[in-house]
Motif scaffolding. Structure first.
Motif, short mmCIF file in Angstrom:
data_model
loop_
_atom_site.label_atom_id
_atom_site.label_comp_id
_atom_site.label_asym_id
_atom_site.label_seq_id
_atom_site.Cartn_x
_atom_site.Cartn_y
_atom_site.Cartn_z
N GLN A 209 0.85 -1.17 0.00
CA GLN A 209 0.00 0.00 0.00
C GLN A 209 0.90 1.24 0.00
O GLN A 209 2.08 1.16 0.34
N ARG A 211 1.26 5.78 0.44
CA ARG A 211 0.71 7.02 0.98
C ARG A 211 1.52 8.20 0.47
O ARG A 211 2.69 8.06 0.07
N ALA A 216 -3.24 9.08 4.43
CA ALA A 216 -3.82 7.75 4.62
C ALA A 216 -3.23 6.76 3.63
O ALA A 216 -2.90 7.11 2.49
N TRP A 217 -3.11 5.49 4.06
CA TRP A 217 -2.62 4.45 3.18
C TRP A 217 -3.71 4.05 2.20
O TRP A 217 -4.90 4.04 2.53
N GLN A 218 -3.31 3.70 0.98
CA GLN A 218 -4.26 3.26 -0.04
C GLN A 218 -3.64 2.14 -0.87
O GLN A 218 -2.43 2.10 -1.06
N PRO A 219 -4.48 1.22 -1.36
CA PRO A 219 -3.95 0.11 -2.15
C PRO A 219 -3.56 0.51 -3.57
O PRO A 219 -2.79 -0.18 -4.22
N SER A 220 -4.08 1.63 -4.07
CA SER A 220 -3.78 2.05 -5.43
C SER A 220 -2.50 2.87 -5.48
O SER A 220 -2.28 3.76 -4.65
N PHE A 223 -2.23 8.58 -7.42
CA PHE A 223 -2.71 9.66 -6.57
C PHE A 223 -3.22 10.79 -7.46
O PHE A 223 -2.50 11.27 -8.34
#
Length: 275
Positions: A209, A211, A216-220, A223
């Motif tokens: 993941q 950031r 916040a952490w994101q799987p994609s 950005f």
């Protein structure tokens, strides 16, 4: 509500529409027969969750006796509470389900079994807890969670001999087995794949993941909604899985968005020598 300090005597006993109840951490006192369905009224309470401490109980001279009465209980979740109880009294008339009392440790379970131990099953979570949205089912053992550990099943023996079980029997005690999750090293710092004036796309790191600017952490790895001509810092990490702990965070990498967005149609690259 979190501010609740006391539940009065028979305060919830005849509320037949209540199916789930979570007691707040700050609750200090529960009155006489607060949950006990009286006058032959059968309640529909199926899930009772205690907070971090056991409130004082004023039931028939016992300070920590939980009277649950004629409710269709599936589970009593006491995994966050380490206070001992004198007993848990439950009689489920015209209900075939076997309620499971989940406790933080064996001492709590031993005390809880002192009354009507043939009507309920007991499960010692050994440090495990349940998320708020856990769906319990009477007669079946739910799977708890524990940071840094993998749940390895419920066992009839505290030494985890034999095979794991999923079905609970009345009057029996079960023990949660935990295996320490393996460590995982941090991934390499993110690398730039593509960018526009309002977005930055990183190369995918399998299982990671990402950031941006400590957000916040994101799987994609993409950005969007960024500002043109602005530098951003990016990091990656591997989140916790069933077998591995969460990894440390990678080193930071800095990338900037383009200064201007390109218009529609053809585009041209222009270069000039530096002065």
């Amino acid at each position: 509500p979190a501010s609740l300090k006391k539940i009065g005597g028979m305060g919830l006993g005849q509320n037949t529409s209540m199916t789930e109840l979570t007691l707040p951490d700050g609750l200090e006192e529960i009155g006489v027969q607060a949950f006990k369905a009286v006058y032959e009224v059968e309640g529909n309470l199926s899930k009772l969750t205690f907070g971090k401490k056991m409130p004082e109980m004023t039931n028939n001279g016992s300070s920590r006796q939980i009277l649950l009465g004629q409710n269709k209980l599936d589970a009593v979740d006491m995994t966050r509470c380490t206070s001992e109880v004198d007993s848990i009294d439950c009689f489920n008339r015209e209900y075939d389900g076997i309620p499971v009392v989940y406790t933080a440790n064996e001492a709590v379970a031993t005390k809880a079994k002192s009354a009507n131990n043939n009507l309920m099953a007991y499960a010692v979570a050994n440090g495990g807890t349940f998320p708020a949205d856990t769906k319990f089912e009477a007669g079946k053992l739910a799977a708890p969670v524990k940071d840094g550990y993998r749940f390895d099943g419920w066992y009839k023996d505290s030494g985890f001999a034999g095979n794991a079980v999923t079905v609970a029997e009345a009057g029996k005690t079960y023990y949660a087995k935990w295996e320490v999750k393996a460590e995982k090293t941090a991934p390499a710092a993110p690398t730039l794949k593509d960018r526009t004036s309002t977005s930055i796309t990183l190369y995918t790191i399998e299982g990671a993941q990402y950031r941006c600017n400590d957000g916040a952490w994101q799987p994609s790895p993409k950005f969007t909604g960024l500002t043109a001509g602005t530098a951003y810092t990016f990091e990656a990490y591997y989140p916790e899985t069933n077998d591995y702990k969460a990894s440390p965070v990678s080193e930071k990498a800095e990338f900037s968005t383009l200064r201007h967005s390109s218009g529609s149609g053809s585009s041209y690259t222009v270069s000039a020598p530096s002065s």
